[in-house]
Design an enzyme around this catalytic site. Structure first.
Site, PDB file in Angstrom:
ATOM      1  N   ARG A  78       1.576   7.806   0.909  1.00  0.00           N
ATOM      2  CA  ARG A  78       1.020   8.569  -0.211  1.00  0.00           C
ATOM      3  C   ARG A  78      -0.346   9.113   0.164  1.00  0.00           C
ATOM      4  NH1 ARG A  78       3.304   4.054  -2.798  1.00  0.00           N
ATOM      5  NH2 ARG A  78       4.926   4.620  -4.264  1.00  0.00           N
ATOM      6  N   GLY A 135      -0.925  -4.161   7.541  1.00  0.00           N
ATOM      7  CA  GLY A 135      -1.350  -4.619   8.858  1.00  0.00           C
ATOM      8  C   GLY A 135      -2.743  -5.212   8.835  1.00  0.00           C
ATOM      9  N   ARG A 136      -3.100  -5.890   9.909  1.00  0.00           N
ATOM     10  CA  ARG A 136      -4.437  -6.450  10.055  1.00  0.00           C
ATOM     11  C   ARG A 136      -5.357  -5.337  10.522  1.00  0.00           C
ATOM     12  NH1 ARG A 136      -0.449  -8.176   8.744  1.00  0.00           N
ATOM     13  NH2 ARG A 136       0.409  -8.143  10.815  1.00  0.00           N
ATOM     14  N   ASP A 196      -4.025  -2.719   2.910  1.00  0.00           N
ATOM     15  CA  ASP A 196      -3.640  -2.232   1.576  1.00  0.00           C
ATOM     16  C   ASP A 196      -3.908  -3.244   0.456  1.00  0.00           C
ATOM     17  OD1 ASP A 196      -1.560  -3.890   2.413  1.00  0.00           O
ATOM     18  OD2 ASP A 196      -0.016  -2.353   2.306  1.00  0.00           O
ATOM     19  N   GLU A 254      -3.758 -12.850   4.088  1.00  0.00           N
ATOM     20  CA  GLU A 254      -2.383 -12.357   4.264  1.00  0.00           C
ATOM     21  C   GLU A 254      -1.463 -13.339   3.536  1.00  0.00           C
ATOM     22  OE1 GLU A 254      -0.796  -9.821   5.078  1.00  0.00           O
ATOM     23  OE2 GLU A 254      -1.973  -8.610   6.466  1.00  0.00           O
ATOM     24  N   CYS A 273      11.472 -13.668   7.816  1.00  0.00           N
ATOM     25  CA  CYS A 273      10.469 -12.722   7.336  1.00  0.00           C
ATOM     26  C   CYS A 273      10.224 -11.669   8.410  1.00  0.00           C
ATOM     27  CB  CYS A 273       9.177 -13.467   7.012  1.00  0.00           C
ATOM     28  SG  CYS A 273       7.867 -12.411   6.367  1.00  0.00           S
TER      29      CYS A 273
HETATM   30  P1  ADP Z   1       5.230   0.505  -0.121  1.00  0.00           P
HETATM   31  O1  ADP Z   1       3.775   0.512  -0.422  1.00  0.00           O
HETATM   32  O2  ADP Z   1       5.654  -0.771   0.488  1.00  0.00           O
HETATM   33  O3  ADP Z   1       5.699   1.684   0.651  1.00  0.00           O
HETATM   34  P2  ADP Z   1       5.862   0.973  -2.916  1.00  0.00           P
HETATM   35  O4  ADP Z   1       4.723   0.326  -3.583  1.00  0.00           O
HETATM   36  O5  ADP Z   1       5.954   2.443  -2.902  1.00  0.00           O
HETATM   37  O6  ADP Z   1       6.048   0.441  -1.458  1.00  0.00           O
HETATM   38  O7  ADP Z   1       7.218   0.346  -3.514  1.00  0.00           O
HETATM   39  C1  ADP Z   1       8.447   0.547  -2.870  1.00  0.00           C
HETATM   40  C2  ADP Z   1       9.264  -0.713  -2.940  1.00  0.00           C
HETATM   41  O8  ADP Z   1       9.485  -1.051  -4.314  1.00  0.00           O
HETATM   42  C3  ADP Z   1      10.643  -0.575  -2.314  1.00  0.00           C
HETATM   43  O9  ADP Z   1      10.980  -1.808  -1.697  1.00  0.00           O
HETATM   44  C4  ADP Z   1      11.578  -0.303  -3.489  1.00  0.00           C
HETATM   45  O10 ADP Z   1      12.874  -0.797  -3.261  1.00  0.00           O
HETATM   46  C5  ADP Z   1      10.894  -1.068  -4.605  1.00  0.00           C
HETATM   47  N1  ADP Z   1      11.072  -0.408  -5.916  1.00  0.00           N
HETATM   48  C6  ADP Z   1      10.858   0.872  -6.213  1.00  0.00           C
HETATM   49  N2  ADP Z   1      11.095   1.117  -7.529  1.00  0.00           N
HETATM   50  C7  ADP Z   1      11.411  -0.061  -8.074  1.00  0.00           C
HETATM   51  C8  ADP Z   1      11.716  -0.500  -9.411  1.00  0.00           C
HETATM   52  N3  ADP Z   1      11.769   0.340 -10.445  1.00  0.00           N
HETATM   53  N4  ADP Z   1      11.957  -1.814  -9.602  1.00  0.00           N
HETATM   54  C9  ADP Z   1      11.913  -2.671  -8.570  1.00  0.00           C
HETATM   55  N5  ADP Z   1      11.633  -2.319  -7.304  1.00  0.00           N
HETATM   56  C10 ADP Z   1      11.387  -1.043  -7.048  1.00  0.00           C
HETATM   57  C1  BMX Z   2       3.179  -7.047   5.119  1.00  0.00           C
HETATM   58  C2  BMX Z   2       2.008  -6.725   6.038  1.00  0.00           C
HETATM   59  C3  BMX Z   2       0.725  -6.719   5.181  1.00  0.00           C
HETATM   60  C4  BMX Z   2       0.839  -5.766   4.004  1.00  0.00           C
HETATM   61  C5  BMX Z   2       2.094  -6.097   3.184  1.00  0.00           C
HETATM   62  C6  BMX Z   2       2.326  -5.155   2.036  1.00  0.00           C
HETATM   63  C7  BMX Z   2       2.167  -5.228   7.956  1.00  0.00           C
HETATM   64  C8  BMX Z   2       2.526  -3.854   8.422  1.00  0.00           C
HETATM   65  N1  BMX Z   2       2.251  -5.430   6.639  1.00  0.00           N
HETATM   66  O1  BMX Z   2       3.042  -8.350   4.647  1.00  0.00           O
HETATM   67  O2  BMX Z   2      -0.387  -6.386   5.967  1.00  0.00           O
HETATM   68  O3  BMX Z   2      -0.321  -5.887   3.206  1.00  0.00           O
HETATM   69  O4  BMX Z   2       3.242  -6.116   4.054  1.00  0.00           O
HETATM   70  O5  BMX Z   2       2.888  -3.937   2.386  1.00  0.00           O
HETATM   71  O6  BMX Z   2       1.821  -6.086   8.763  1.00  0.00           O
HETATM   72  P1  BMX Z   2       3.671  -2.967   1.390  1.00  0.00           P
HETATM   73  O7  BMX Z   2       4.654  -2.280   2.251  1.00  0.00           O
HETATM   74  O8  BMX Z   2       4.307  -3.773   0.319  1.00  0.00           O
HETATM   75  O9  BMX Z   2       2.675  -2.032   0.821  1.00  0.00           O
HETATM   76 ZN    ZN Z   3       6.034 -13.703   6.945  1.00  0.00          ZN
HETATM   77 CA    CA Z   4      -4.737  -8.594   2.621  1.00  0.00          CA
HETATM   78 MG    MG Z   5       2.074  -0.420  -0.650  1.00  0.00          MG
END
Ligand code: ADP
Ligand code: BMX
Ligand code: ZN
Ligand code: CA
Ligand code: MG
Length: 354
Positions: free
Chosen positions: A43, A99-100, A140, A200, A213
């Site tokens: 985003r 990520g870290r 994040d 983490e 995981c």
């Molecule tokens: P990321 O930051 O990890 O890219 P987002 O915060 O954009 O992810 O959320 C996407 C994740 O949330 C995906 O795993 C998706 O399957 C899940 N997701 C998206 N919409 C919904 C919803 N309405 N209810 C539950 N899970 C959802």
């Molecule tokens: C993983 C790890 C974290 C991150 C979290 C949320 C990586 C690439 N990611 O635990 O650092 O904060 O996912 O990520 O090592 P999201 O995809 O839910 O936003």
């Molecule tokens: Zn793990």
């Molecule tokens: Ca963190």
């Molecule tokens: Mg995210």
């Protein structure tokens, strides 16, 4: 967004009138570009000083380094061009990423398999070279905590923990300047840790032999309660013909997600209910571990699954936490995009520092 009409209608008044009563309007036009890279989505947004999302763009996060970097630069450049039309002055770019992260260097040190080809990456230099702007970078979950501190439930709270559920789990902790806690939590600021791996919390182990995981371990809370974990469970139920019903329909080519599982549970599907109960309990146990480690006064849950998790987390706390932490507040975030807002706050706080 409330900010948008203001942005569009604003014109600088003649210089001599441009004092106290207009200062708010001038600040309104100062903005940040925010980038959020998650396991699913990329985003980019223009965010105003007051935390208004002026414009937001979203694309799937590409699976390899070259395509990802190219898309980040293109989305940022396009957004910067749009910002001119929207009368937003971009002060810098804030990047939130899984990520870290070493924020001093602007480098992603290492990543789990959730984001591939994303270890040892200098993300600051290419963005700052392309846009000629200063760039801030952090994990994040850490960004989300900054957003809660500036715009959300964390305002005025000295020590709190945030847990966002997206594809994975983003977490962070903030705390006060309490001498006896030095080394864990300092100055009401984020704990980054000795190698930028503090907080983490998604990789807290809640079961000795739980599911695998993305980090390479097993039984992490992320492997039970993240969006990806629930999607995995939803797919298993679907393959056994136990998920899709008249109440939980599948439209065309739509993929199965956590949303189908939640909907099935809401319609009384006992298998889906059981999966969500296990996920909620796992998250609750992780939260209890966190309470016993850092003793925050507030836990903020956010992301698409937060409202489903609030009750089970409260329940596990009441069953398992030590008395002294039992009354901790657990709230669901009211911020729309915590990671993006926190990324922007790194820029906005620096630009307006005194
Ligand atoms: P990321 O930051 O990890 O890219 P987002 O915060 O954009 O992810 O959320 C996407 C994740 O949330 C995906 O795993 C998706 O399957 C899940 N997701 C998206 N919409 C919904 C919803 N309405 N209810 C539950 N899970 C959802
Ligand atoms: C993983 C790890 C974290 C991150 C979290 C949320 C990586 C690439 N990611 O635990 O650092 O904060 O996912 O990520 O090592 P999201 O995809 O839910 O936003
Ligand atoms: Zn793990
Ligand atoms: Ca963190
Ligand atoms: Mg995210």
């Amino acid at each position: 967004d409330l900010d948008e009409p203001l942005q569009k209608s604003f014109r600088f008044p003649p210089v001599k009138e441009c004092f106290s009563q207009d200062i708010d309007h001038i600040l309104e036009t100062q903005s940040a570009l925010a980038v959020d890279l998650g396991g699913t989505n990329l985003r980019v947004a223009i965010i105003s000083m007051k935390g208004g999302i002026v414009k937001k763009f979203c694309q799937p996060n590409p699976k390899n380094y070259e395509a990802r970097m190219e898309l980040i630069l293109k989305m940022c450049t396009d957004a910067a061009i749009q910002a001119v039309d929207l009368n937003c002055r971009i002060l810098g770019v804030g990047v939130s990423t899984g990520g870290r992260v070493n924020p001093q260097e602007g480098v992603i040190i290492d990543s789990t398999k959730l984001i591939k080809e994303w270890s040892g990456i200098d993300i600051r230099t290419p963005i700052s070279d392309a846009l000629h702007l200063p760039v801030w970078v952090d994990n994040d979950g850490n960004c989300a905590a900054l957003a809660e501190r500036k715009f959300g439930h964390g305002r005025g709270v000295e020590d709190f923990v945030t847990i966002i559920t997206g594809t994975g789990m983003q977490t962070a902790a903030l705390g006060p300047t309490t001498r006896h806690r030095r080394g864990i939590i300092q100055h009401g600021e984020l704990i980054h840790g000795s190698t930028f791996c503090a907080a983490e919390l998604g990789h807290i182990t809640v079961s000795l032999d739980g599911p695998e995981c993305k980090c390479g371990s097993r039984g992490c809370v992320e492997a039970f309660a993240s969006g990806l974990a629930l999607q995995h469970e939803a797919k298993k139920l679907h393959d056994a013909d136990l998920l899709i019903t008249e109440e939980v329909p599948l439209k065309g080519e739509e993929t199965i997600t956590a949303a189908h599982l939640i909907s099935a549970a809401q319609h009384g599907n006992p298998k889906a209910e059981a999966v969500l109960r296990t996920a909620g309990t796992a998250l609750g146990v992780a939260v209890v571990n966190i309470l016993h480690t850092v003793n925050p006064s507030l836990v903020v849950l956010s992301g698409v699954l937060a409202s489903s998790y609030q009750a089970p987390v409260q329940q596990v706390i009441s069953q398992r936490a030590l008395c002294s932490v039992g009354n901790v507040k657990v709230l669901t975030s009211d911020l729309q995009e915590p990671a993006l807002l926190g990324a922007a706050s790194m820029v906005l706080d620096f630009a307006t520092r005194r």
